[in-house]
Design an enzyme around this catalytic site. Structure first.
Site, PDB file in Angstrom:
ATOM      1  N   GLY A  14     138.649  55.318   4.547  1.00  0.00           N
ATOM      2  CA  GLY A  14     139.514  56.132   3.432  1.00  0.00           C
ATOM      3  C   GLY A  14     139.429  57.579   3.670  1.00  0.00           C
ATOM      4  O   GLY A  14     138.562  57.963   4.074  1.00  0.00           O
ATOM      5  N   THR A  82     140.647  45.955   2.747  1.00  0.00           N
ATOM      6  CA  THR A  82     139.160  45.520   3.071  1.00  0.00           C
ATOM      7  C   THR A  82     138.886  44.416   4.066  1.00  0.00           C
ATOM      8  O   THR A  82     138.245  44.421   4.729  1.00  0.00           O
ATOM      9  CB  THR A  82     138.545  45.402   1.512  1.00  0.00           C
ATOM     10  OG1 THR A  82     139.074  44.256   0.936  1.00  0.00           O
ATOM     11  CG2 THR A  82     138.574  46.651   0.918  1.00  0.00           C
ATOM     12  N   GLU A 154     142.849  40.259  -7.980  1.00  0.00           N
ATOM     13  CA  GLU A 154     143.131  41.793  -8.164  1.00  0.00           C
ATOM     14  C   GLU A 154     143.880  42.032  -9.161  1.00  0.00           C
ATOM     15  O   GLU A 154     144.671  41.169  -9.831  1.00  0.00           O
ATOM     16  CB  GLU A 154     143.866  42.416  -6.634  1.00  0.00           C
ATOM     17  CG  GLU A 154     142.707  42.065  -5.536  1.00  0.00           C
ATOM     18  CD  GLU A 154     141.471  43.021  -5.593  1.00  0.00           C
ATOM     19  OE1 GLU A 154     141.529  44.016  -6.223  1.00  0.00           O
ATOM     20  OE2 GLU A 154     140.621  42.614  -5.099  1.00  0.00           O
ATOM     21  N   ASN A 227     136.335  58.348  -6.165  1.00  0.00           N
ATOM     22  CA  ASN A 227     137.680  58.636  -5.778  1.00  0.00           C
ATOM     23  C   ASN A 227     138.186  60.147  -5.868  1.00  0.00           C
ATOM     24  O   ASN A 227     139.008  60.493  -5.143  1.00  0.00           O
ATOM     25  CB  ASN A 227     138.441  57.843  -6.370  1.00  0.00           C
ATOM     26  CG  ASN A 227     138.420  56.164  -5.927  1.00  0.00           C
ATOM     27  OD1 ASN A 227     138.384  55.681  -4.778  1.00  0.00           O
ATOM     28  ND2 ASN A 227     138.310  55.348  -7.164  1.00  0.00           N
ATOM     29  N   HIS A 363     105.511  94.755  -2.625  1.00  0.00           N
ATOM     30  CA  HIS A 363     107.006  94.933  -3.011  1.00  0.00           C
ATOM     31  C   HIS A 363     107.894  95.269  -1.790  1.00  0.00           C
ATOM     32  O   HIS A 363     107.428  96.131  -1.028  1.00  0.00           O
ATOM     33  CB  HIS A 363     106.853  96.289  -3.844  1.00  0.00           C
ATOM     34  CG  HIS A 363     105.869  96.383  -4.986  1.00  0.00           C
ATOM     35  ND1 HIS A 363     105.715  95.899  -6.152  1.00  0.00           N
ATOM     36  CD2 HIS A 363     104.579  96.783  -4.637  1.00  0.00           C
ATOM     37  CE1 HIS A 363     104.521  96.176  -6.485  1.00  0.00           C
ATOM     38  NE2 HIS A 363     103.808  96.637  -5.841  1.00  0.00           N
ATOM     39  N   TYR A 387     113.040  93.738  15.985  1.00  0.00           N
ATOM     40  CA  TYR A 387     114.400  93.428  16.972  1.00  0.00           C
ATOM     41  C   TYR A 387     115.049  94.920  17.395  1.00  0.00           C
ATOM     42  O   TYR A 387     115.213  95.688  16.723  1.00  0.00           O
ATOM     43  CB  TYR A 387     115.239  92.711  15.933  1.00  0.00           C
ATOM     44  CG  TYR A 387     116.602  92.292  16.889  1.00  0.00           C
ATOM     45  CD1 TYR A 387     116.540  91.483  17.856  1.00  0.00           C
ATOM     46  CD2 TYR A 387     117.922  92.702  16.092  1.00  0.00           C
ATOM     47  CE1 TYR A 387     117.494  91.061  18.562  1.00  0.00           C
ATOM     48  CE2 TYR A 387     119.196  92.235  16.877  1.00  0.00           C
ATOM     49  CZ  TYR A 387     119.100  91.441  17.931  1.00  0.00           C
ATOM     50  OH  TYR A 387     120.276  90.971  18.532  1.00  0.00           O
ATOM     51  N   ARG A 440     103.856 112.408   9.640  1.00  0.00           N
ATOM     52  CA  ARG A 440     104.689 112.863   8.913  1.00  0.00           C
ATOM     53  C   ARG A 440     105.020 114.352   9.307  1.00  0.00           C
ATOM     54  O   ARG A 440     104.374 115.052  10.013  1.00  0.00           O
ATOM     55  CB  ARG A 440     103.910 113.191   7.452  1.00  0.00           C
ATOM     56  CG  ARG A 440     103.715 111.968   6.621  1.00  0.00           C
ATOM     57  CD  ARG A 440     103.218 112.266   5.139  1.00  0.00           C
ATOM     58  NE  ARG A 440     102.338 111.098   4.579  1.00  0.00           N
ATOM     59  CZ  ARG A 440     101.413 111.180   4.027  1.00  0.00           C
ATOM     60  NH1 ARG A 440     100.516 112.253   4.048  1.00  0.00           N
ATOM     61  NH2 ARG A 440     100.704 110.131   3.605  1.00  0.00           N
TER      62      ARG A 440
END
Length: 456
Positions: A14, A82, A154, A227, A363, A387, A440
């Site tokens: 279906g 069916t 049915e 359905n 953190h 990367y 630094r």
């Protein structure tokens, strides 16, 4: 009496127009996997020798999604009912096996109910799954004479008297392969829908003097079909409530069972606590005394004893040894590994990285493609630069290293045991054991400096 073998036919042709979707209806998910996969899994657990999947709309997407070499794909080019669907599968039936018919949009059917149906099937007859509804409108009614099932009518073909019957057909049935093929060959489409109903085989069997045994499911929800999306969402909540109940009864403390989703398999030790809005996906193992905070997502991971995952953390394809602490707002991506007593704090992300025993990243940190030793302190804002725009490289940090805040480690690079990386350092070369590294720019002080004035 059971035959020695059984095959299963799953009707999944279906389109599902009322789903308002380009995706075939049976591929819409319940508890994280397609509805039809739930049915396939039930058939497999039941011991099906072969599963025939009758498909139509979206067949290529079905095959791409399910990727099951054991499925026998049966095309129903036209959806003519069916019975017509079963006729397409009939050439594959063996005469000496049982054929069980299931539906790809009835995802909650249980192995236990199907086993009872199989056990109840009379020799040469049909096992039929039925339920009684207060409002049976729209469903095929079970007709009986002297208590024996004689057929199914049915709703559109039923008389007013027959529409008062509350026992309805679920569509799930089992019969011998040779009998099934014979009955299928006799079906006609002489009805209000102009379709071939599988339900007509009940009357054919009765006319031959065959017995039809009706079995009821353990829960009516097992036979509920989908359905539209509203029905799917209702079944999702039913399923999740059932999983939560099982966990609670097994000793897991769910702080709010109505706000817990299990989309896979969960194994828990003793005294596990799970707060609200937690989602478990894939295969997850939680050790003894594990605590999961609100809003966490855990997927395909192993969490050791005495670990605590604070709220709104995401853990995927990760492994945590005992007594680790995570979050809040932490993310462990595939390949993350924490050894005993390690800590990952708020806004820390790990991917393909190992954090050693007692080590801490508290953190605002990214640790990717990294191997970090024991008793290491990773300062706030540390980034492993793994990367270069084309390839990934590894960072190795030895035991007892102190990494100051706002440090960048440009991989490939190795930091020796006991080294200290000063705050604000960019590490581009290997560091020897016990070295102090800093990079630094000298601090400059300008007396009498004034800020620029804004132009009017």
């Amino acid at each position: 009496m059971l035959n020695s073998a059984m095959s299963v036919v799953i009707l999944a042709a279906g389109k599902g127009t009322r789903m308002y979707s380009d995706i075939p209806k049976v591929l819409h998910t319940l508890a994280g996997k397609p509805m039809v996969q739930h049915v396939i899994d039930a058939a497999t657990k039941l011991g099906a020798a072969q599963v025939h999947l009758v498909y139509g709309h979206g067949g290529e997407l079905l095959k791409q999604t399910l990727k099951d070499d054991k499925l026998n794909w049966v095309l129903q080019a036209e959806q003519l009912g069916t019975g017509h669907a079963m006729q397409q599968a009939a050439p594959f039936f063996s005469d000496d096996e049982d054929i069980l018919m299931l539906y790809g949009d009835v995802p909650l059917i249980s192995v236990e109910t199907l086993q009872r149906l199989r056990d109840a099937k009379p020799q040469g007859g049909i096992g039929l799954l039925t339920v009684k509804l207060d409002d049976p409108s729209g469903y095929g009614r079970i007709t009986r004479e002297n208590g024996k099932v004689t057929g199914i009518v049915e709703h559109k073909d039923a008389t007013d008297e027959q529409r008062q019957i509350q026992e309805i057909n679920t569509g799930i049935l089992i019969a011998n392969g040779a009998d099934m093929k014979r009955w299928l060959s006799k079906l006609t489409n002489n009805n209000a829908q102009g379709e071939y109903y599988i339900t007509d085989i009940i009357a054919l069997a009765y006319q031959e003097g065959r017995e039809i045994a009706a079995v009821h499911p353990a829960r009516i929800s097992e036979t509920d079909g989908v359905n539209n999306r509203l029905q799917l969402s209702r079944l999702e909540r039913i399923y999740q409530a059932e999983q939560a109940e099982k966990l609670l009864l097994s000793g897991v403390m769910l702080r709010d069972p109505a706000r817990f989703d299990l989309r896979g398999t969960l194994h828990c030790g003793m005294d596990v606590e799970i707060d609200a809005n937690v989602i478990i996906e894939g295969y997850v193992t939680l050790g003894h005394r594990v605590k999961i905070g609100a809003g966490c997502i855990i997927k395909n991971s192993v969490i050791g004893d005495d670990c605590e995952i604070s709220p709104y953390s995401v853990v995927e394809d990760a492994h945590l040894e005992a007594a680790c602490t995570i979050g809040p707002f932490a993310r462990l991506r595939p390949g993350a590994e924490l050894l005993a007593g390690a800590h990952v704090g708020n806004f820390v992300e790990m991917k393909k990285a190992r954090l050693g025993k007692g080590s801490k990243a508290g953190h605002l940190t990214y640790l990717g493609d990294a191997e970090i030793g024991d008793n290491v302190n990773i300062g706030a804002g540390t980034i492993t630069c793994n990367y270069d725009g084309a390839n990934k490289f590894k960072t190795v940090i030895g035991d007892d290293v102190f990494v100051g805040s706002d440090t960048q480690l440009v991989a490939p690079v190795t930091v020796g045991k006991g080294a200290t990386i000063a705050a604000g350092t960019t590490v581009t070369r290997n560091v020897a054991d016990n070295e102090l590294v800093l990079s630094r720019v000298p601090q400059v002080h300008k007396q009498g400096w004034q800020r620029p004035v804004k132009k009017k």
